[in-house]
Each structure stands twice: as structure tokens, then as C-alpha cells.
Design a protein around this motif. Structure first.
Motif, PDB file in Angstrom:
ATOM      1  N   SER A 116     -47.000  25.438  -4.622  1.00 23.50           N
ATOM      2  CA  SER A 116     -46.311  24.450  -5.450  1.00 23.50           C
ATOM      3  C   SER A 116     -45.698  23.336  -4.617  1.00 23.50           C
ATOM      4  O   SER A 116     -45.520  22.220  -5.085  1.00 23.50           O
TER       5      SER A 116
ATOM      6  N   TYR B 279     -54.103  24.061 -10.246  1.00 26.59           N
ATOM      7  CA  TYR B 279     -52.921  23.265  -9.954  1.00 26.59           C
ATOM      8  C   TYR B 279     -52.421  22.568 -11.209  1.00 26.59           C
ATOM      9  O   TYR B 279     -51.216  22.567 -11.511  1.00 26.59           O
ATOM     10  N   LEU B 280     -53.334  21.952 -11.970  1.00 28.50           N
ATOM     11  CA  LEU B 280     -52.929  21.198 -13.155  1.00 28.50           C
ATOM     12  C   LEU B 280     -52.455  22.100 -14.280  1.00 28.50           C
ATOM     13  O   LEU B 280     -51.491  21.766 -14.988  1.00 28.50           O
TER      14      LEU B 280
ATOM     15  N   ASN C 299     -48.376  23.123 -12.253  1.00 26.69           N
ATOM     16  CA  ASN C 299     -47.636  22.000 -12.821  1.00 26.69           C
ATOM     17  C   ASN C 299     -46.819  22.389 -14.043  1.00 26.69           C
ATOM     18  O   ASN C 299     -45.903  21.669 -14.437  1.00 26.69           O
ATOM     19  N   LYS C 300     -47.152  23.520 -14.663  1.00 28.40           N
ATOM     20  CA  LYS C 300     -46.513  23.886 -15.926  1.00 28.40           C
ATOM     21  C   LYS C 300     -45.504  25.010 -15.794  1.00 28.40           C
ATOM     22  O   LYS C 300     -44.631  25.158 -16.648  1.00 28.40           O
TER      23      LYS C 300
END
Length: 384
Positions: A333, A348-349, A353-354
Motif C-alpha cells: 500500500s 491495486y485498484l 485502494n479500497k
């Protein structure tokens, strides 16, 4: 004196007010403030569109460069020599052996790990110091790696040193001296690696996945255990090499060398290896399983993996898995290998990211001859 310097600075500013828009030679009456202070004379700048004298400009690369083909020669004793040419000045030569931890017995467990550490040490023909000096003298780089199914020894240097590269590789593999003090030194280093394994949970989980997921050869540990270290000695290494470092299981491969040149250098060094019958490859069966370990760590590490049936012998499936791993990507991260690397991958997305509590999330694969593993490794803060 201060007035003189100030006056000269003002004259330089006025002189610099006129701009030159062409690349023609600019004749300067002064070389600038530093030239004035240091007594330098006037200078001339050459135009940018005129080639420098005495400099030969290399021809431009063609629009299409055909990929070089791999050439393979098999010696009478079974050793394969493979090569591809390349336009660069450097070459890479490697000696690869179909031998790894899957070929270890209970008595030789950990031998592959120790052989990796003993690579490019003293041989029957040169001391470790002399070998290091020879490599440094030509600006080369040597490395060795042990895996579950292969041992590799590689040498990188300029093409013109091909004979030296091949000779050192073959000498290191065929004629290791296994000096007692060198073996003991490397065993101590392996002990240090084992004591620090807790700081590498991802490597520990990969070992655990193999021991839990397979029955047979692939379940054997790649890293030597503490009990194995107490048993390993010089005679164990010599016996392991005698049984497994045989001609039909060796491949000498090079990138950047002409094939005929490579064969002419390597054949006298390798042709006398006995062409013994190749042993049957140890079998492994994927059974699945579960492994859990309590650790004094602020994070919880989890790995979930599935079998890749067929391994590299099912080339299409193996390539699909490799591409899938790149697409899924992932990482940490905080930093994914540097600015921008992996930040647009699926994991990653859609995960990092969440979910702030996830510290790392990445895909991995380990492909072997007849089987393999594909999975995901994640790390998150432990819940108290």
C-alpha cells in the motif's frame, strides 16, 4: 577592486541581452566571468548541426530487426549447448542442471541450498580469491541459484571474454574443492538465514504452500532445515554432485555469442563428462492442504493458492497463468516497487485502494515441469 568586478558584471549583463537564434558558431570576446577571473581566453562553440571531427556516427537501426534464432547442439555425451546472438557488447553464459531439492534424499536434504552457497568458491584449479580476482579483472558478474528442479550458474561479461567465462563456469561446476573451512562458513550463514526467516513471511508461506499442497518431491523443503545442517558435510555434497551433475542433465546456454564459437570453447571442457543414463524424475501429487503458524508479528499474512495442472509441459496454460499474474499485479500500500509501478493493476485498484487495512496484496506463481501453483498473498494488521 569591488568596483571593477561590479562594472564587469554589468557589461556581461548588457552583452547577454542580445540572443542568438541560430546554431552557427558564436564568437565570444570573453569566456565569461570565471574565464575573466581565472585568466581564460576567448572560446568558440561548434555548431550543433555539424559533426565533430574524428567522430564516426554509427548507422541507424533498421525499421525491423529479425529476432535471432536459438541454435542447439547436442554433444555425444548428451550435454546440450544453446545460444542466441544479440547486437550488444555484453554476453551472458549459464550452465543449467536438471537438479534441485526434489532429487534430495533424507540423507542429502538441504544439499541444493548449500551448493548454491558454495558456488564459485575454491576449485581444484584456483582458489576462491583467484577466482574473484579473475572475474573482477574483466568486469564480470557471477551468480548461482538453487530451485526445486534446477541449479543454475551464470556469468555476465563482455563478449570478448567468452573463453574465460565458459572456463570459469565449467571449472566451478565440475571441480569444486569443498574446503572444510569454506563449507563450515557457509553452513553458519545458512543457520543465520534460518534464524531470520521470521522476517520474511512471504518466503515462509511459499515453503508452507508446497509442504501442505503436495505429496512427494515438491513437498520437500528448498531451504535447509536445522536438522539437515547438522548432517550436511563434504561427503554428502560430493555424493550428491556425482549422482546428479551428469551430462544428459546439463545445458550450457548463452546470449550474445555466436553458436560456433560457443561450441568450440565448451566442447573440449565438457565432452569428457560421462553420458550416464538419466534418472527418472521424482513424482509429485497435488493434494491440497492447510498450514497455520503462530508468530510474534504485528501483521497477519495469508496465502491462497491453486494448482496449475501440467506445469511447463502444458505450455499454453503456463503462459496464461504468467500473463494473469502480471495483469493482477498488486504490491504494498505504501510503495509498489517505486513511483507508478503496479498502481494500475487489478489488485491495486480493486483492493489496496479500497481497503486501508490491507498492507499488501499481490499475485504469484511457481511453475514446475508437471505442476505449479498460482495464488495470492496478502498482509493485514492483526486483530487484537
Amino acid at each position: 577592486m569591488y568596483r571593477a568586478v561590479g562594472s564587469h558584471l554589468r557589461s556581461l549583463k548588457n552583452h547577454g541581452a542580445s540572443r542568438f537564434a541560430s546554431t552557427s558558431v558564436v564568437k565570444q570576446s570573453s569566456g565569461g566571468l570565471f574565464s575573466w577571473l581565472l585568466g581564460g581566453g576567448s572560446s568558440q562553440l561548434p555548431p550543433l548541426d555539424v559533426p565533430l571531427p574524428g567522430i564516426t556516427i554509427p548507422p541507424p537501426l533498421p525499421d525491423f530487426v529479425e529476432q535471432s534464432k536459438t541454435k542447439i547442439t547436442t554433444l555425444p555425451n548428451g550435454i546440450k549447448i544453446a545460444s542466441e546472438t544479440s547486437p550488444g557488447a555484453a554476453a551472458s553464459v549459464g550452465l543449467y542442471i536438471d537438479c534441485g531439492s526434489i532429487y534430495e534424499t533424507p540423507g542429502s536434504s538441504g544439499a541444493s541450498h548449500l551448493l548454491e552457497r558454495m558456488a564459485f568458491r575454491s576449485t581444484a584449479n584456483r582458489s576462491h580469491l583467484r577466482l574473484v580476482r579473475e572475474v573482477e579483472a574483466i568486469g564480470g558478474n557471477v551468480s548461482a541459484s538453487a530451485s526445486r528442479e534446477q541449479m543454475s550458474y551464470t556469468y555476465d561479461a563482455l563478449k570478448s571474454y567468452a573463453p574465460e567465462m565458459v572456463e570459469v563456469l565449467v571449472d566451478s561446476v565440475r571441480n569444486p574443492a569443498f574446503l572444510e573451512w569454506e563449507v563450515k562458513e557457509q553452513l553458519q550463514k545458512i543457520k543465520s538465514e534460518i534464524s531470520e526467516v521470521s522476517s520474511n513471511p512471504q518466503g515462509l508461506l511459499l515453503e508452507a504452500l508446497h509442504s501442505a499442497g503436495y505429496s512427494g518431491a515438491l513437498a520437500k523443503p528448498l531451504m535447509a532445515t536445522e536438522s539437515a545442517i547438522r548432517r550436511l558435510d563434504i561427503s554428502t555434497l560430493e555424493e550428491f554432485i556425482h549422482e546428479n551433475y551428469t551430462a544428459p542433465r546439463m545445458v550450457l546456454a548463452a546470449s550474445g555469442l555466436e553458436h560456433d564459437e560457443l561450441v568450440s570453447i565448451a566442447e573440449p571442457l565438457l565432452s569428457d563428462l560421462p553420458g550416464v543414463k538419466r534418472h527418472e524424475e521424482p513424482k509429485s501429487v497435488y493434494v491440497g492442504g492447510d498450514y497455520r503458524c503462530q508468530a510474534d508479528s504485528p501483521n497477519t499474512h495469508i496465502a491462497l493458492a491453486f494448482e496449475v495442472p501440467g506445469g511447463w509441459r502444458q505450455e499454453k496454460t503456463a503462459m496464461i497463468v504468467t500473463v494473469l499474474q502480471m495483469l493482477m499485479g498488486g504490491g504494498g500500500s505504501f510503495s509498489v516497487g517505486g513511483p507508478g509501478k503496479g498502481m494500475h493493476s487489478r489488485l491495486y485498484l480493486r483492493v489496496l485502494n479500497k481497503y486501508d487495512q490491507i498492507e499488501s496484496f499481490s499475485a504469484f506463481n511457481s511453475i514446475y515441469n508437471d505442476s505449479g501453483l498460482f495464488g495470492i498473498h496478502a498482509a493485514t494488521v492483526s486483530l487484537s
